[in-house]
Design a protein around this motif. Sequence first.
Motif, PDB file in Angstrom:
ATOM      1  N   ASP A 114       0.727  -1.185   0.001  1.00 30.54           N
ATOM      2  CA  ASP A 114       0.021   0.004  -0.060  1.00 30.54           C
ATOM      3  C   ASP A 114       0.776   1.267   0.141  1.00 30.54           C
ATOM      4  N   ILE A 115       0.437   2.538  -0.442  1.00 32.26           N
ATOM      5  CA  ILE A 115       1.211   3.689  -0.498  1.00 32.26           C
ATOM      6  C   ILE A 115       1.252   4.415   0.698  1.00 32.26           C
ATOM      7  N   THR A 116       0.538   4.161   1.760  1.00 30.81           N
ATOM      8  CA  THR A 116       0.638   4.923   2.994  1.00 30.81           C
ATOM      9  C   THR A 116       1.755   4.390   3.875  1.00 30.81           C
ATOM     10  N   ASN A 117       1.840   3.088   4.272  1.00 30.15           N
ATOM     11  CA  ASN A 117       2.787   2.621   4.934  1.00 30.15           C
ATOM     12  C   ASN A 117       3.612   1.493   4.376  1.00 30.15           C
ATOM     13  N   ASN A 118       3.586   1.218   3.052  1.00 30.70           N
ATOM     14  CA  ASN A 118       4.430   0.177   2.476  1.00 30.70           C
ATOM     15  C   ASN A 118       4.100  -1.240   3.200  1.00 30.70           C
ATOM     16  N   ASN A 119       2.670  -1.525   3.466  1.00 31.80           N
ATOM     17  CA  ASN A 119       2.304  -2.862   4.100  1.00 31.80           C
ATOM     18  C   ASN A 119       2.286  -3.787   2.922  1.00 31.80           C
ATOM     19  N   PRO A 120       2.890  -4.859   2.658  1.00 27.41           N
ATOM     20  CA  PRO A 120       2.803  -5.781   1.681  1.00 27.41           C
ATOM     21  C   PRO A 120       1.557  -6.537   1.542  1.00 27.41           C
ATOM     22  N   ALA A 121       0.969  -6.890   0.373  1.00 27.18           N
ATOM     23  CA  ALA A 121      -0.138  -7.710   0.404  1.00 27.18           C
ATOM     24  C   ALA A 121       0.318  -9.151   0.857  1.00 27.18           C
ATOM     25  N   GLN A 122      -0.409  -9.907   1.604  1.00 27.98           N
ATOM     26  CA  GLN A 122      -0.082 -11.203   2.304  1.00 27.98           C
ATOM     27  C   GLN A 122      -0.711 -12.127   1.289  1.00 27.98           C
ATOM     28  N   ASN A 123       0.373 -13.227   1.082  1.00 28.53           N
ATOM     29  CA  ASN A 123      -0.167 -14.554   0.741  1.00 28.53           C
ATOM     30  C   ASN A 123      -0.693 -14.358  -0.813  1.00 28.53           C
ATOM     31  N   LEU A 124      -0.152 -13.317  -1.511  1.00 29.15           N
ATOM     32  CA  LEU A 124      -0.654 -13.090  -2.833  1.00 29.15           C
ATOM     33  C   LEU A 124      -0.192 -14.042  -3.969  1.00 29.15           C
ATOM     34  N   ASN A 125      -0.857 -15.086  -4.298  1.00 25.89           N
ATOM     35  CA  ASN A 125      -0.641 -15.845  -5.268  1.00 25.89           C
ATOM     36  C   ASN A 125      -1.772 -16.071  -6.202  1.00 25.89           C
ATOM     37  N   LEU A 126      -1.401 -16.507  -7.432  1.00 25.84           N
ATOM     38  CA  LEU A 126      -2.591 -16.510  -8.555  1.00 25.84           C
ATOM     39  C   LEU A 126      -2.067 -17.791  -9.432  1.00 25.84           C
ATOM     40  N   SER A 127      -3.022 -18.552  -9.695  1.00 28.30           N
ATOM     41  CA  SER A 127      -2.724 -19.743 -10.346  1.00 28.30           C
ATOM     42  C   SER A 127      -3.965 -19.858 -11.691  1.00 28.30           C
ATOM     43  N   PHE A 128      -3.548 -20.160 -12.892  1.00 27.36           N
ATOM     44  CA  PHE A 128      -4.354 -20.157 -14.017  1.00 27.36           C
ATOM     45  C   PHE A 128      -3.926 -21.129 -15.087  1.00 27.36           C
ATOM     46  N   SER A 129      -4.639 -21.544 -16.139  1.00 26.22           N
ATOM     47  CA  SER A 129      -3.996 -22.390 -17.186  1.00 26.22           C
ATOM     48  C   SER A 129      -4.750 -21.757 -18.270  1.00 26.22           C
ATOM     49  N   THR A 130      -3.777 -22.203 -19.318  1.00 28.17           N
ATOM     50  CA  THR A 130      -4.043 -21.695 -20.756  1.00 28.17           C
ATOM     51  C   THR A 130      -4.745 -23.158 -21.495  1.00 28.17           C
ATOM     52  N   GLY A 131      -4.935 -24.046 -20.663  1.00 28.45           N
ATOM     53  CA  GLY A 131      -5.499 -25.242 -21.133  1.00 28.45           C
ATOM     54  C   GLY A 131      -7.028 -25.378 -20.499  1.00 28.45           C
ATOM     55  N   ALA A 132      -7.429 -26.705 -20.603  1.00 28.35           N
ATOM     56  CA  ALA A 132      -8.730 -27.057 -20.188  1.00 28.35           C
ATOM     57  C   ALA A 132      -8.831 -27.349 -18.705  1.00 28.35           C
ATOM     58  N   TYR A 133      -7.546 -27.276 -17.879  1.00 26.98           N
ATOM     59  CA  TYR A 133      -7.600 -27.929 -16.544  1.00 26.98           C
ATOM     60  C   TYR A 133      -6.270 -27.443 -15.945  1.00 26.98           C
ATOM     61  N   ILE A 134      -6.442 -27.230 -14.534  1.00 25.93           N
ATOM     62  CA  ILE A 134      -5.535 -26.885 -13.598  1.00 25.93           C
ATOM     63  C   ILE A 134      -4.681 -27.974 -13.030  1.00 25.93           C
ATOM     64  N   ASP A 135      -3.283 -28.179 -13.465  1.00 34.02           N
ATOM     65  CA  ASP A 135      -2.167 -29.080 -12.779  1.00 34.02           C
ATOM     66  C   ASP A 135      -2.407 -28.973 -11.294  1.00 34.02           C
ATOM     67  N   SER A 136      -2.377 -29.754 -10.384  1.00 36.44           N
ATOM     68  CA  SER A 136      -2.345 -29.702  -9.035  1.00 36.44           C
ATOM     69  C   SER A 136      -1.574 -30.330  -8.035  1.00 36.44           C
ATOM     70  N   LEU A 137      -0.536 -30.885  -8.872  1.00 37.19           N
ATOM     71  CA  LEU A 137       0.367 -31.751  -8.095  1.00 37.19           C
ATOM     72  C   LEU A 137       1.504 -30.812  -7.336  1.00 37.19           C
ATOM     73  N   THR A 138       2.086 -31.431  -6.168  1.00 34.20           N
ATOM     74  CA  THR A 138       2.990 -30.656  -5.351  1.00 34.20           C
ATOM     75  C   THR A 138       4.071 -31.392  -4.901  1.00 34.20           C
ATOM     76  N   ILE A 139       5.080 -30.642  -4.740  1.00 35.96           N
ATOM     77  CA  ILE A 139       6.489 -30.995  -4.244  1.00 35.96           C
ATOM     78  C   ILE A 139       6.952 -30.040  -2.947  1.00 35.96           C
ATOM     79  N   SER A 140       7.092 -30.575  -1.871  1.00 36.53           N
ATOM     80  CA  SER A 140       7.285 -29.788  -0.672  1.00 36.53           C
ATOM     81  C   SER A 140       8.554 -30.514  -0.021  1.00 36.53           C
ATOM     82  N   GLY A 141       9.292 -29.725   0.682  1.00 38.74           N
ATOM     83  CA  GLY A 141      10.434 -30.359   1.603  1.00 38.74           C
ATOM     84  C   GLY A 141      10.989 -29.088   2.253  1.00 38.74           C
TER      85      GLY A 141
END
Length: 539
Positions: A114-141
């Motif tokens: 934001d412009i008043t106090n430089n507070n960053p937007a939290q957990n701002l993520n976006l997923s989309f697909s150019t095809g007919a479905y969204i891939d949904s597999l994950t790798i974590s560690g």
Amino acid sequence: MRKSIPFIILALISFIVGCANISTPQGGPEDETPPVLLSSVPEQGQTNYQGQSIFLTFDEWVNTKNIETDIIITPRVTGSFKTRVKKNTVELSFFEPFRENTTYSVGFGSTIQDITNNNPAQNLNLSFSTGAYIDSLTISGNVKTLLDQEPAEDALVALYFANDSTDILNGVASYFSITDTLGNYKFVNLPAGDYRLYATNDKNNNNKADSKDEKYGFYPDTLQLNSNLEGINLTIQNLNTTELRKLSSRHFGAYYDITFNKQLTDFQLVNNENLSFQPVGDDKIRFYRNGRNYGDTLNLIYQATDSLEYVLQDTVKLYFTDSKVEKADFTISTVPNRSQALPGDTLVFEFSKPLTDYNLDSINITIDSTQTIDLNSDAFKFNQYRTELNTGITLTELLTRQNPQMNIYTGRGAFISADGDSSKVIEKAYNFTESSETASITGKVTTDAPNIIVQLLSASNKAVVRESYSKDFSFQYLPAGRYMVRVIDDRNGNRKLDIGNMLTQELPEDIHYYFDSYYQTKVIEVRKNWENTDTNISF
């Protein structure tokens, strides 16, 4: 009366303009509320998206910070994008179209504030697909640094398709993730397939690892992603895979230096010439004239070894020239450097230059100024470069409660260096130490590993204080202080830590620390007459 009308109009305009000026409100609570995303194009989870931009609308006016470098878009896009901010909207316009039938994940991190106090937007993520479905597999560690086993915060974790001919040293990955404060990472919206995984601290932000200056690591096996994968952990460490080579060989003042492009672990002469030399720093070997004639040339054959056990054999034409450059000082120190002698302490002299000669008559060791200790030169042991002399004298075999002090005196010229320097007078006293003035740390390592190295570390600088190769270890007669216990799974039994080699897919040896679960710390603090038992480690 008519003349006053313009003045009234001007005053009215000034009042209206003044009311329209925007200023920061004075007083009141500080704004700590981050901007909230109201809508996006494409929408979260949208499929069949055919646009070439991303448009975000927030609940307040915003600005961007380092968005071109800090945003994470996976898989990586071709080309770059242009950012346009207007009031409460942000638009990213991409110069190249998105790939067909591909799921994209965009992690904005702290790039929108934001412009008043430089507070960053939290957990701002976006997923989309150019095809007919969204891939949904994950790798974590999780990612840790090898030597201290601490979380690697803000490390770049890179995921490559298994058929990609590049790796983290020479190419940019298809997918990226950044570790959090605990070293955890997670890839989302992945398609099924085979992958290779790497991580680096990426100090120069080029999305690759510089093996000379950055820590990095790899997961040894190909990841076959058909379902979500968890617990894919790895460590990062410094490992310079650059091929060892000589950078220069030339005289420097009264010396002759051979400089290499990386750190050496060993240096040997092949043709057994009687020369004095020593390492200067990690990557340089310095030779001393030691009576040779100026201008005489010697074809010197040597072998240099790096941390990857790569051996370089080469030849140089070694020679010396007369120089008016002042020689380095010849300094001598004794080990131990403290005055209290502890069981196992052996008297060692350390020299700043290779030693060529010594005079036993000028080295005087006495107990309480009455008993003289005869030195046996047959017990002397030098290191490879003759910069360290172990006298074979165990201090506590001579010091007792009845004879509590040892005095060491070396007269002028007791030691002669390869530069022809004569040593100055050295005086040092050691005192007998009662066992009640010391502490001990004992414990047990429970593991199926056949070979281990147990290291006692100083908690302040992580220097190795003692080592043991037994699963039932005991470190006795310790000065009061703060320590750590580190265990290395010595897979090849060579009694040293091997940090692996990505080029040969050799993993580093595993490292484990003692951790006090009650106090939530690795540090073991001991005081005088203190026994710390049950320092147990299992893996």
